[in-house]
Design an enzyme around this catalytic site. Structure first.
Site, PDB file in Angstrom:
ATOM      1  N   GLY A 175      -4.384  93.366  30.860  1.00 49.85           N
ATOM      2  CA  GLY A 175      -3.473  93.940  31.435  1.00 49.85           C
ATOM      3  C   GLY A 175      -3.857  93.678  33.184  1.00 49.85           C
ATOM      4  N   GLY A 176      -3.240  94.524  33.505  1.00 54.56           N
ATOM      5  CA  GLY A 176      -3.210  94.043  35.384  1.00 54.56           C
ATOM      6  C   GLY A 176      -4.752  94.619  35.618  1.00 54.56           C
ATOM      7  N   GLY A 410      -9.383  56.994  47.541  1.00 57.67           N
ATOM      8  CA  GLY A 410      -8.656  58.752  48.211  1.00 57.67           C
ATOM      9  C   GLY A 410     -10.224  59.422  47.586  1.00 57.67           C
ATOM     10  N   ALA A 411     -10.289  59.142  46.327  1.00 63.14           N
ATOM     11  CA  ALA A 411     -11.976  59.667  45.878  1.00 63.14           C
ATOM     12  C   ALA A 411     -13.105  59.688  46.636  1.00 63.14           C
ATOM     13  CB  ALA A 411     -12.123  60.074  45.002  1.00 63.14           C
TER      14      ALA A 411
END
Length: 518
Positions: A175-176, A410-411
């Protein structure tokens, strides 16, 4: 009554209450915890900290609830043991949730105890280690319990980048409750006994009609290999706590301190001839980048982080000349070391952690580019790849890059290139720095000519392109590479560079904070 007897009675009462607190939810529940293969909360703390160093806070705190039978069940400590102690002689704050008390559920007072040590840890500049073993919010306390979680989340956020925060998931975390470990720097899970999920298998079956086990949904290997939520998968509670101690040995106590220095007998000028033949002659042949890392770092020891997630990039800690460093390395042995969504996010978060805590970054680069494909594009390779670019560009710690082979497109820019403020960039003679590989480049540039000639023509043009561009010297001529080095001298070159950068000072423009492309 004589004063002495009054004092004695008070001391006896103290001992009695202390004994009650140390029994948690009772001897039967403690034995049940051990029978399930788990240590008790206090056993975990004693195992984790240096012997006899634990100083406990709020041992006698009890819950305040008066509803649903809780008014008759009050356990000293209220399901969490908190305090501070030493790890290798350094102060660390710790809390350990006690599953034997109301399933370790979080109440108002339980949360207050955790918040107290987090506040003090921030004041004195010490790491916080959370040993999580809880069934979630205490239902009987309703919104007060939920508010306790939010109080913890706020402190996790404010402490981020100020003091190291480590979460050991040693049981359920659902849960939270999962959002506190999610904000902390490192998560360590135990195979077969620890679980993390927002909603459990029963709810999922009801809502989506999917059948899934707890282990498949949120077990240690699920979060280590698939989601990337966890960083280590331990075999037992003891193993998890040993990992945590070792992790702390590489990192400083806070953002103003330097990482611990560990003297080494490994010579700083050690050259290793084996490195000269470690990168294969064929640019398409795989090799394990960890072999290079092991040959370069102190004692050959590399402490890898997130080993099972996105294995096309390798991250972790090591030492060079006794100094702690963060290693980021493309892994040619998996997907040719390509950058994809998971690899970019994994590396970006690690880079940002090192930058937060003054840990120099060493990058070993062998990257053919970003992974192509519809799935990658539709799931945001542009946005996620930009996270790694942003992390490297923003980092102000000493940054050193070694290009071992491919550095394409771009790498090349993203992997700590000179253009994004990397301090010193080395390259092996085997480095290939280009927009793309020779095969692809020739196919684009000479498509018509190749179609008009035989295979020997194409091969000749590929060889010509490799001679002209698949080497580090054009980049070196431009100053994008500081030095082309013989691989065997990698260790002394890196240690000398780290010494040079020891007092480096770099800043970013004044701002509240940047807007990393989340």
């Amino acid at each position: 009554m004589k004063p002495e007897s009054k004092i004695k009675s008070r001391i006896d009462l103290l001992k009695e209450r202390s004994a009650a607190a140390e029994e948690g939810g009772g001897l039967k529940r403690l034995e049940k915890q051990r029978a399930s293969g788990k240590m008790t909360a206090r056993e975990r703390i004693d195992f984790f900290l240096d012997e006899g160093s634990f100083e406990e806070f709020d041992k006698f705190v009890v819950h305040r609830s008066q509803d649903f039978g809780l008014e008759n069940e009050r356990y000293p400590g209220d399901g969490v043991v908190t305090g501070h102690g030493l790890v290798d002689g350094r102060e660390v704050f710790v809390f350990a949730q006690d599953f034997t008390v109301f399933g370790g559920s979080l109440s108002e007072t339980h949360a207050e105890k955790i918040c107290k040590i987090m506040d003090l840890a921030m004041k004195v500049g010490c790491p916080v280690v959370g040993l999580n073993d809880s069934g979630g919010a205490r239902i009987q306390e309703g919104v007060v319990s939920l508010g306790g979680y939010a109080d913890i989340f706020l402190r996790n956020t404010l402490a981020s980048g100020v003091i190291p925060q480590i979460s050991c998931i040693l049981g359920p975390c659902a849960g939270g409750a999962v959002y506190s470990p999610a904000i902390t720097d490192f998560n360590i899970m135990v195979k077969d006994t620890s679980y993390m999920f927002i909603t459990g298998p029963d709810v999922i079956k009801t809502v989506t009609h999917e059948d899934v086990t707890k282990d498949e949904l949120g077990g240690a290997m699920t979060h280590n290999a698939k989601s990337g939520v966890a960083h280590f998968a331990a075999d037992s509670d003891e193993h998890a706590l040993r990992i945590t101690r070792e992790l702390l040995s590489f990192i400083p106590s806070n953002n103003l301190d330097d990482p611990p220095f560990v003297a080494t007998t490994d010579p700083a000028d050690r050259a290793d001839e084996a490195l000269n033949s470690m990168v294969p002659e064929s640019s398409n042949q795989p090799y394990d980048i960890r072999d290079i890392v092991h040959n370069v770092v102190d004692e050959g020891y590399f402490f890898e982080v997130q080993e099972h997630f996105a294995p096309n990039i390798v991250v972790g800690f090591a030492r060079l000349g006794g100094q702690s460093v963060g290693i980021v390395a493309n892994q040619p042995a998996y997907l040719a070391g390509v950058l994809d969504i998971d690899a970019s996010v994994k590396a970006a978060r690690f880079v940002r952690f090192c930058d937060c805590f003054n840990i120099p970054l060493i990058t070993f680069e062998d990257v053919p580019g970003f992974l192509p494909g519809v799935g990658q594009e539709h799931h945001g390779i542009i946005r996620n790849g930009a996270k790694l670019l942003y992390a490297f560009a923003e980092a102000t710690v000493p940054k050193i890059t070694v290009i071992t082979r491919k550095a394409y497109g771009g790498a090349y820019c993203v992997m700590a290139s000179k253009h994004i403020r990397t301090d010193i960039n080395f390259a092996y003679p085997t480095a290939e720095i280009a927009v793309m590989g020779a095969e692809g480049a020739v196919g684009v540039l000479l498509r018509r000519e190749i179609a008009e000639h035989d295979e020997s023509y194409r091969k000749a043009k590929v060889a010509e392109f490799e001679d002209k561009f698949a080497n580090p010297y054009i980049a070196a001529e431009r100053g994008f590479i500081d030095e082309v080095i013989e691989p065997k001298f990698t260790r002394p070159k890196l240690i000398r560079a780290l010494s040079l950068l020891k007092n480096k000072r770099d800043t970013n423009p004044p701002r509240k904070h940047g807007n990393i492309p989340l």
